[in-house]
Structures are given as C-alpha cells and as structure tokens.
Scaffold this active site. Structure first.
Site, mmCIF file in Angstrom:
data_model
loop_
_atom_site.group_PDB
_atom_site.id
_atom_site.type_symbol
_atom_site.label_atom_id
_atom_site.label_comp_id
_atom_site.label_asym_id
_atom_site.label_seq_id
_atom_site.Cartn_x
_atom_site.Cartn_y
_atom_site.Cartn_z
ATOM 1 N N SER A 57 0.831 -1.207 0.000
ATOM 2 C CA SER A 57 0.000 0.000 0.000
ATOM 3 C C SER A 57 0.864 1.255 0.000
ATOM 4 C CB SER A 57 -0.903 -0.001 1.236
ATOM 5 O OG SER A 57 -0.097 -0.052 2.399
ATOM 6 N N CYS A 62 3.024 -6.879 1.672
ATOM 7 C CA CYS A 62 1.939 -6.308 2.467
ATOM 8 C C CYS A 62 1.194 -7.437 3.153
ATOM 9 C CB CYS A 62 0.978 -5.547 1.541
ATOM 10 S SG CYS A 62 -0.418 -4.821 2.427
ATOM 11 N N CYS A 87 3.703 -6.102 9.810
ATOM 12 C CA CYS A 87 3.313 -5.097 8.817
ATOM 13 C C CYS A 87 4.621 -4.505 8.313
ATOM 14 C CB CYS A 87 2.451 -4.013 9.466
ATOM 15 S SG CYS A 87 2.214 -2.556 8.422
ATOM 16 N N THR A 88 4.795 -4.493 7.008
ATOM 17 C CA THR A 88 6.096 -4.076 6.460
ATOM 18 C C THR A 88 6.409 -2.604 6.723
ATOM 19 O OG1 THR A 88 4.973 -3.826 4.340
ATOM 20 C CG2 THR A 88 6.237 -5.857 4.682
HETATM 21 N N1 DGL Z 1 2.457 -2.515 4.964
HETATM 22 C C1 DGL Z 1 1.208 -3.201 4.952
HETATM 23 C C2 DGL Z 1 1.220 -4.469 5.739
HETATM 24 O O1 DGL Z 1 2.237 -5.142 5.761
HETATM 25 C C3 DGL Z 1 -0.051 -2.356 4.990
HETATM 26 C C4 DGL Z 1 -0.171 -1.287 6.001
HETATM 27 C C5 DGL Z 1 -1.390 -0.428 5.728
HETATM 28 O O2 DGL Z 1 -1.535 0.028 4.589
HETATM 29 O O3 DGL Z 1 -2.190 -0.254 6.657
HETATM 30 O O4 DGL Z 1 0.243 -4.865 6.296
#
Ligand code: DGL
Length: 220
Positions: free
Chosen positions: A13, A75, A181-182
């Site tokens: 995202s 993600c 979450c990345t």
């Molecule tokens: N970086 C994403 C993940 O690993 C999404 C974070 C988001 O857009 O809320 O879940």
C-alpha cells in the site's frame, strides 16, 4: 551480448514495500525491480478485503503488463486476506510476506509473543489459522497498532505511543516481537531501542530474499 534483467514487482500500500525492495536490491542487484504503491488509498490496514481487492486488481494487472515475472506482495494485510483470490486471478509467480508466527513460537522461551499488525491482518482467517497451527500453546499479544502505518506514511512517529504499546507487551512477558506489517521496518530501530535485550524483533525481509533466490533458480 548483454544478459536480460529479470523484472519483478514489489507491491505494498505504501512505504513498507520500499523497505522490502531496498533489501532485495541490496541482496540481488541484478534484478529490475518495479515498486508499486497505492498512494491514493494507503493505509489498507483498516479497510475491508473486498475494498482492498478492488484497489489492487488494476495495479497487479499493470505490473504483469509491464513484464513482471514475479510479484512480491510486501503487504501482510493483502497476503493474509487475499492470496487465494490473487492466485486465481493472476497467473504469475507470487511471494508473499506473512506474520512470522511459526518462527516466533519456536524461539520464544517465555511462550509469550507479540504480533504488531494491522486490524485487517489480525482479523483474517489466514492469521487466525497461523495462530491455531503454530501458537496454540502460547500467549499471543496483539497491541493496538491501528494507526501506526498512517503515522509512518505521515513521517510523524509518536515514539511515546510506540513505547507504551511495546512496554506493555514486554511487561506481560513477551520475548519475541513479530513485525507483521512491512511499514514497521521504518520504526524497527525505535522498537529495538525499547526492547533492548528483552525481546527479539522479527521482520520478514531475509525470508522474502531467501524465497526469491530459490524461485529465481527455478525460473532460470
Ligand atoms: N504494509 C502493509 C502491511 O504489511 C499495509 C499497512 C497499511 O496500509 O495499513 O500490512
């Protein structure tokens, strides 16, 4: 003759994908990496899987049209909710990050682990299945990280709030913290400073790189 560079797509995202793409670039510099974000709709973590699917379908289509032979789903929110659907829709090789519960459960001595992830990841059937499979006999703490991705996107890190959440889990005996979450790559240093020697921090970049190297071998 110059050899052809393989093109791969890295999707998130937002800023989480950038950290994964940077790590891949460092480890496998010969790849041509297309990084795709969804700046218009980030953060995904409080949205429904249906809504997220409607956003990502055209983005994935475009990555494939641009010649990406592998797509890295950097993600957790997407991968824990939409993998079967994406595999059905797109005939491309996928590598997807997931909260590292299996490894966390293996290395935890206190049998208490923390998973920092978005609400939509925590609510997914896949996440619940990972917990049931690998962390049945463990306590899994899930602090409220619902606005952390937003905070990171805005580059306004509230260190006090992160500290309060992480200290509470350490106080409850957690000795492993899973960054599910990345985006949290960008606050990993802060979390490490808070945890010091009390907990190990796990994030998926080394796993993604290992899986990608394996897949590239198969594809070559
Ligand atoms: N970086 C994403 C993940 O690993 C999404 C974070 C988001 O857009 O809320 O879940």
């Amino acid at each position: 003759m110059e050899s052809r560079k393989m093109k791969i797509g890295v999707f998130d995202s937002g800023l989480g994908g950038l950290s994964v793409a940077n790590a891949i670039k460092k480890s496998i510099p010969e790849l041509d990496i297309v990084v795709q974000q969804d700046k218009e709709h980030v953060p995904y973590g409080t949205r429904s899987p249906e809504e997220i699917l409607s956003f990502i379908k055209p983005i994935f289509q475009e990555m494939i049209e641009r010649g990406c032979e592998v797509i890295i789903i950097a993600c957790n929110t997407v991968s824990t909710n939409l993998m079967p659907e994406l595999r059905r829709l797109f005939k491309v090789s996928f590598i997807a990050v997931e909260p590292m519960i299996k490894y966390a459960a293996k290395i935890s001595k206190s049998k208490t682990i923390t998973v920092c992830a978005t609400p939509t990841t925590l609510a997914s059937a896949r996440y619940k299945d990972l917990k049931k499979r690998y962390a049945k006999n463990l306590t899994v703490l899930e602090p409220d990280c619902s606005d952390w991705a937003h905070m990171i996107e805005q580059r306004q890190i509230d260190e006090r709030r992160i500290k309060t959440a992480i200290e509470a889990t350490l106080g409850a005996g957690s000795d492993v913290i899973v960054l599910g979450c990345t985006h949290y790559h960008w606050i990993e240093k802060e979390i490490k400073n808070i945890a010091e020697t009390r907990a190990q921090i796990l994030q998926p970049e080394p796993i993604v790189i290992g899986q990608l190297k394996q897949l590239l071998k198969q594809l070559s």
